[in-house]
Write a protein that holds these residues in place. Structure first.
Motif, short mmCIF file in Angstrom:
data_model
loop_
_atom_site.label_atom_id
_atom_site.label_comp_id
_atom_site.label_asym_id
_atom_site.label_seq_id
_atom_site.Cartn_x
_atom_site.Cartn_y
_atom_site.Cartn_z
N GLY A 167 -2.79 -9.15 -3.82
CA GLY A 167 -3.50 -9.32 -2.54
C GLY A 167 -3.55 -10.77 -2.11
O GLY A 167 -3.25 -11.11 -0.97
N GLY A 176 -1.85 -12.41 1.09
CA GLY A 176 -2.78 -13.09 1.99
C GLY A 176 -2.33 -14.52 2.25
O GLY A 176 -2.34 -14.99 3.38
N ASP A 221 0.57 -14.58 4.65
CA ASP A 221 0.12 -14.44 6.04
C ASP A 221 -0.51 -15.72 6.56
O ASP A 221 -0.27 -16.14 7.68
#
Lengths: 238, 407
Positions: free
Chosen positions: B345, B349, B352
């Motif tokens: 994750g 993340g 992004d």
């Protein structure tokens, strides 16, 4: 057919604890024998050495001096591993504080010695159920120990002690944490076991409790001060 | 003793102290998550850097003035001032087969109408357009006469043109750069961001204009050289270097590098990152392990009587050892599993975040390799065993008689 050697034979057994400079003789030259099928009470005040005696009898500890023979086998030379096996197979412990594992059911507690004995899961369960039925808790098998009364907990402990059909049931103040009625129930159960031929050794400081046994060994200052055979014991015995 | 019942027991015991178990696992979770995300981010960074360098073009050499140590400065004082415009012209004469693009970047105030901001102006030559495969979409790029006459003209990147002149055509308009007034002669085609540089925000002026009208000296920052034949790269590099040293009165104050050198440098940098970040992550994991050890020691103490009882009724030393070891491994394995998901994750993340926050970071995705997950997870298990061993040994060695009566 009785074997020609006693179940328990203590010969000049001493236990010395070294605390710093001072050596404490917790047991001082103790000799006695106990035969199969006896119901013995060991009486003594705190500090008398009765706990040390219990530890050695239960193979939780080795004598410093002298010899302890259990079933004709000298235990002081055995390895920890061998003593563990003896405790598992030949001795059934019952404690004042029950010593049941929390977060486990009555059944799981009784299964524990069977688990360490290497029984299969099915056999453990079958034997544990049988034992709980024997102590009258067949309707409490899946109760957690904290859901049971003190008397019930001690009965679970008795079932656990009997799990591997031990030669000796070794009870340390078994009624000490119970009300008198529950205590009497436990003693009644001891008498029943005794009647079935079970050897029982009960450690207590209470003369009344001790008087229920067939034989009383009094301990003080690490020595045996008296060893009385009580011929008329409990009504059940007559 | 049946392994299944030990594992079941350890889950029961751990869930009985849920908050404590969760807090203990947190260390392992953070450790595993950081190992996985760090590896993924560095891995993604490497791919991004390498592809950025490769996109610059092929058969390229870079020449720039290197910074001298104080000692070197003292030693070479007065003999050379680094790369300059004459060097550029001499190289062109001496090596007619190669394309040389001089470069000088200056930060200047840019103004048109009521809009003004500070920006980077690139002084270069007509060859730039060919070497970078970057052409004017409207008007024209720099021409030879612009260089010869230090013309006051500018070619704007697409975004700059839009920022200064909106939807109007920029061609023929005037733009104030520094203290000069320049005429816009061209607007570049869109190219986007490569290797951290936004090509659409560039302003090009003739190199001579940049040197003489803005900078005031002939010192060049760097040169980009395109060598047509790949086989001759190494020889050209050597000759160029020797030629420049000779021109600089024997002072070696320039560097000549090709793309391969940059790729190697990137590789070295990435390895440094791997070691540093990996090291930090492993430290986190070890700290997590210490947390496990700490809590296992507490557990052993709390359950001394249980251990005494188990031993009294027949648990051997190895049974107790295994029981507590499995408990600590359960902590680390469950923590490790959660850590794997958290790590994935975090890595995505980060991808992004970089895509949005960093110019040109759009393609810096995190790259999660199965091997990284396996490594992080196995390390967590090893940590569980290693840090669980001492408390478990301690438990297994307890004296049954003493343990039973422990208050």
């Amino acid at each position: 057919m009785a074997q020609d050697f006693p179940l328990i034979k203590f010969e000049h057994v001493s236990k010395i604890y070294q605390t710093g400079e001072i050596a404490v003789r917790a047991l001082d030259d103790v000799s006695f024998t106990i035969h199969r099928g006896e119901f013995v009470a060991i009486i003594g005040q705190s500090g008398s050495g009765k706990t040390t005696l219990l530890d050695i009898l239960g193979c939780l500890n080795r004598p410093t001096e002298g010899e302890y023979q259990l079933n004709g086998q000298s235990i002081q030379t055995l390895s920890d591993h061998a003593l563990t096996t003896i405790r598992n197979q030949q001795i059934g412990f019952i404690f004042q504080t029950f010593q049941l594992l929390p977060r486990k059911t009555a059944l799981e507690n009784v299964q524990l010695p069977l688990l360490y004995a290497g029984l299969s899961r099915v056999d453990q369960r079958e034997r544990a159920l049988e034992l709980l039925t024997r102590v009258g808790l067949d309707n409490r098998t899946h109760h957690y120990t904290n859901q049971l009364s003190g008397g019930q907990q001690q009965r679970v402990a008795i079932a656990r002690a009997l799990a591997n059909k031990p030669d000796i049931v070794l009870a340390d103040e078994p009624t000490g944490n119970l009300d008198s009625q529950s205590g009497q129930d436990i003693l009644t159960m001891f008498h029943q076991l005794h009647a079935q031929g079970q050897t029982i050794i009960m450690i207590t400081h209470d003369q009344d409790i001790a008087s229920q046994a067939q034989r009383r060994i009094s301990v003080a200052d690490g020595k045996i001060v008296s060893d009385d055979q009580v011929m008329t014991s409990h009504p059940l015995m007559v | 003793m049946v392994l299944g019942s030990i594992i079941l027991d350890s889950f029961k015991n751990l869930s009985a102290n849920l908050l404590r178990s969760a807090l203990t696992m947190l260390g392992v979770i953070i450790g595993v998550a950081s190992v996985i995300s760090m590896i993924a981010i560095v891995e993604g960074g490497q791919i991004w850097l390498v592809s950025s360098i490769e996109r610059l073009g092929t058969n390229l050499l870079f020449v720039w003035t290197k910074s001298l140590t104080i000692e070197e400065q003292r030693m070479f004082q007065g003999r050379s001032t680094g790369l300059n415009y004459d060097d550029y012209q001499a190289i062109r004469q001496k090596f007619p087969q190669i394309t040389v693009v001089p470069r000088l970047e200056l930060d200047l105030q840019i103004k048109a109408g009521d809009r003004h901001f500070s920006g980077e102006v690139t002084g270069t030559s007509p060859e730039y357009s060919k070497a970078r495969n970057f052409r004017a979409a409207q008007g024209r790029f720099l021409l030879k006469e612009d260089i010869d006459e230090w013309k006051r003209i500018a070619v704007l990147g697409k975004e700059i043109a839009e920022r200064l002149f909106g939807s109007e055509s920029a061609i023929g308009k005037e733009v104030h750069i520094g203290n000069q007034r320049l005429t816009v002669v061209g607007v570049m085609q869109p190219k986007g961001i490569i290797y951290g540089s936004n090509y659409d925000e560039m302003i090009f002026v003739p190199i001579t204009t940049a040197l003489r009208r803005f900078q005031g000296t002939d010192k060049l920052r760097s040169m980009l050289i395109h060598v047509p034949q790949r086989e001759t790269m190494d020889r050209v590099m050597e000759q160029l270097h020797a030629f420049l040293i000779q021109r600089h009165d024997g002072v070696d104050d320039i560097r000549v590098r090709n793309q391969g050198d940059f790729l190697n440098a990137v590789d070295r940098t990435i390895w440094t990152f791997r070691i540093v970040l990996g090291g930090i992550a492993i430290v986190a994991l070890v700290v997590g392990g210490i947390g496990i050890m700490n809590i296992m020691l507490v557990t052993v103490t709390e359950r001394t009587r249980e251990i005494g009882l188990r031993k009294a009724i027949g648990a051997r030393r190895q049974d107790i050892l295994l029981q507590f070891l499995i408990e600590s491994v359960t902590l680390s394995v469950v923590g490790g599993l959660i850590g794997v998901f958290v790590g994935i994750g975090v890595a995505y993340g980060f991808g992004d975040f970089v895509a949005q926050a960093m110019p040109g970071g759009g393609d810096w995705g995190a790259v999660i390799r199965p091997s990284a997950i396996v490594i992080a997870f196995s390390f967590a298990m090893v940590v569980g065993v290693f840090f669980g061993l001492y408390p478990a040994i301690k438990a297994s060695k307890l004296d049954p008689a003493e343990a039973l009566r422990y208050q």
